[in-house]
Design a protein around this motif. Structure first.
Motif, short mmCIF file in Angstrom:
data_model
loop_
_atom_site.label_atom_id
_atom_site.label_comp_id
_atom_site.label_asym_id
_atom_site.label_seq_id
_atom_site.Cartn_x
_atom_site.Cartn_y
_atom_site.Cartn_z
N UNK A 86 -3.33 2.12 5.71
CA UNK A 86 -2.78 3.37 5.17
C UNK A 86 -3.63 3.86 4.00
N UNK A 87 -3.99 2.96 3.09
CA UNK A 87 -4.75 3.37 1.90
C UNK A 87 -6.13 3.91 2.29
N UNK A 88 -6.76 3.27 3.28
CA UNK A 88 -8.08 3.77 3.71
C UNK A 88 -7.96 5.17 4.31
N UNK A 89 -6.92 5.41 5.09
CA UNK A 89 -6.74 6.75 5.69
C UNK A 89 -6.46 7.78 4.60
N UNK A 90 -5.66 7.41 3.61
CA UNK A 90 -5.34 8.33 2.52
C UNK A 90 -6.61 8.66 1.72
N UNK A 91 -7.39 7.63 1.42
CA UNK A 91 -8.63 7.86 0.66
C UNK A 91 -9.59 8.73 1.46
N UNK A 92 -9.71 8.44 2.76
CA UNK A 92 -10.62 9.23 3.60
C UNK A 92 -10.19 10.70 3.66
N UNK A 93 -8.90 10.95 3.48
CA UNK A 93 -8.40 12.33 3.46
C UNK A 93 -8.59 12.97 2.08
N UNK A 94 -9.14 12.21 1.13
CA UNK A 94 -9.44 12.76 -0.19
C UNK A 94 -8.26 12.79 -1.14
N UNK A 95 -7.23 11.99 -0.86
CA UNK A 95 -6.04 11.97 -1.72
C UNK A 95 -6.04 10.71 -2.59
N UNK A 96 -5.49 10.82 -3.77
CA UNK A 96 -5.36 9.65 -4.66
C UNK A 96 -4.33 8.69 -4.08
N UNK A 97 -4.52 7.39 -4.37
CA UNK A 97 -3.66 6.35 -3.80
C UNK A 97 -3.00 5.55 -4.92
N UNK A 98 -1.69 5.50 -4.91
CA UNK A 98 -0.96 4.56 -5.78
C UNK A 98 -0.31 3.56 -4.83
N UNK A 99 -0.87 2.35 -4.78
CA UNK A 99 -0.46 1.37 -3.77
C UNK A 99 0.44 0.30 -4.39
N UNK A 100 1.51 -0.02 -3.67
CA UNK A 100 2.41 -1.07 -4.16
C UNK A 100 1.69 -2.42 -4.28
N UNK A 101 2.23 -3.26 -5.15
CA UNK A 101 1.75 -4.62 -5.29
C UNK A 101 2.26 -5.48 -4.14
#
Ligand SMILES: NC(=O)c1ccc[n+]([C@@H]2O[C@H](COP(=O)([O-])OP(=O)(O)OC[C@H]3O[C@@H](n4cnc5c(N)ncnc54)[C@H](O)[C@@H]3O)[C@@H](O)[C@H]2O)c1
Length: 327
Positions: free
Chosen positions: A79-94
């Motif tokens: 999910x984080x890789x797809x979000x980053x590839x879409x150019x959006x900032x990522x706040x990912x849970x621990x």
């Protein structure tokens, strides 16, 4: 930028009960889209925003600036890789991921895409811990930080009484048991409160009470670069009715004890001993709300996000190496 447009990917327990109530009340933030691969999870969220079971459709939402990722640990990376590839900032849970390779890949993906990646260590933002950090310089030479952060989590655990997919005790999806679930908070908090991170760490794991193949308890002993000893007891095998959430910072001139501050909600108490005990007041407010306000400010360019992803990755590697050595 007007209000930062947030999306939430993974609309289970923590998103529904803690993150979304905070996010929808955070000034400078608005929720523009929701994503979960389970339509039933989306239906249980009481937020007026487009809901998508398809990740691509979610990421195409107009006005989406940042995504809070709250899927099970082993799914963070995809999910984080797809979000980053879409150019959006990522706040990912621990924890950042279920293993070190995935966490490294996420940090690289965010860097390559030029987007901000933060770990959602909400307890950094608990008002008692913000106040405690201000008290540390008054303690003299700090010698030790001790944390007890335990709960009761049986194999059939459910956050709300409804049947729940308890991925937390599935090594493949969680990366381990109690230690990988609970220790990241304490390790992060130690570095935040002391101003220096743990750089050496050893772990003892326990499988003593619960009926599952991952650890239900752990002791972790660490040391910061400056020599502060850090001791963590985390567990899924402590009845919730017992005292089970405690944080102590010990120095040569004073000691602070925080009781019931570790957790997702506001509250608890803070006592400074120097040597007589004095209750220390602190502000109210949800740690999640403070976290979302700070991340929104960073995405909007109003203030830097004070925690480097490379530092979070180093702590994640330290923890998983210690847990791997302990098996
Ligand atoms: N900061 C905290 O205090 C805190 C508290 C609880 C959980 N967490 C973390 O939050 C994350 C979620 O935990 P939870 O307790 O809410 O879990 P949960 O099982 O209640 O919710 C997870 C949701 O993700 C969905 N999902 C699973 N795989 C997916 C995928 N590949 N794509 C899209 N959706 C997917 C599920 O359908 C489910 O609705 C975990 O990483 C956990 O460690 C943090």
């Amino acid at each position: 930028m007007s209000a930062v447009g947030w999306g939430v990917a993974g609309c289970g327990w923590v998103a529904r009960d803690h993150a979304l109530p905070a996010l929808t009340a955070t000034p400078g933030a608005c929720v523009v889209a929701l994503h979960d691969r389970d339509p039933g999870a989306l239906a249980r969220v009481d937020v007026d925003a487009p809901a998508h079971a398809d990740l691509g459709a979610f990421l195409a939402t107009p006005g989406l600036d940042a995504v809070y990722v709250a899927v099970p640990n082993a799914a963070h990376r995809e999910v984080a890789e797809a979000v980053a590839a879409a150019g959006k900032a990522v706040l990912c849970e621990k924890p950042l991921a279920a293993d070190v390779g995935d966490a490294q890949a996420m940090v690289t993906a965010a860097r390559d895409a030029g987007v901000l990646l933060g770990t959602a260590y909400d307890q950094r933002w608990h008002p008692a811990h913000v106040r405690l950090r201000e008290l540390v310089p008054e303690l003299g030479t700090v010698t030790a930080l001790r944390i007890v952060y335990c709960c009761w989590l049986p194999a059939d655990w459910t956050p709300d009484g409804r049947p729940h997919d308890n991925w937390r005790v599935d090594r493949a999806r969680a990366g381990g048991g109690a230690a990988i679930d609970l220790a990241p908070h304490g390790l992060d908090l130690a570095g935040v409160l002391l101003g220096e991170d743990v750089v050496e760490l050893r772990a003892l794991l326990q499988r003593r009470v619960q009926d599952y193949p991952v650890d239900d308890g752990a002791l972790l002993s660490g040391r910061t670069a400056g020599g502060v000893l850090v001791d963590l007891h985390v567990a899924f095998n402590t009845p919730d009715a017992f005292p089970r959430r405690r944080l102590e910072v010990v120095g040569t001139r004073g000691m602070v004890v925080a009781v019931d501050t570790m957790g997702q909600t506001a509250g608890g108490s803070l006592t400074l001993h120097r040597p007589d005990p004095v209750d220390v007041p602190f502000a109210g407010g949800s740690p999640f709300a403070a976290q979302f306000a700070a991340f929104s400010a960073a995405v909007a360019g109003h203030a830097p996000w004070p925690y480097d992803a490379a530092r979070d990755l180093a702590l994640h590697r330290l923890l998983l190496t210690a847990l791997g050595d302990a098996r």
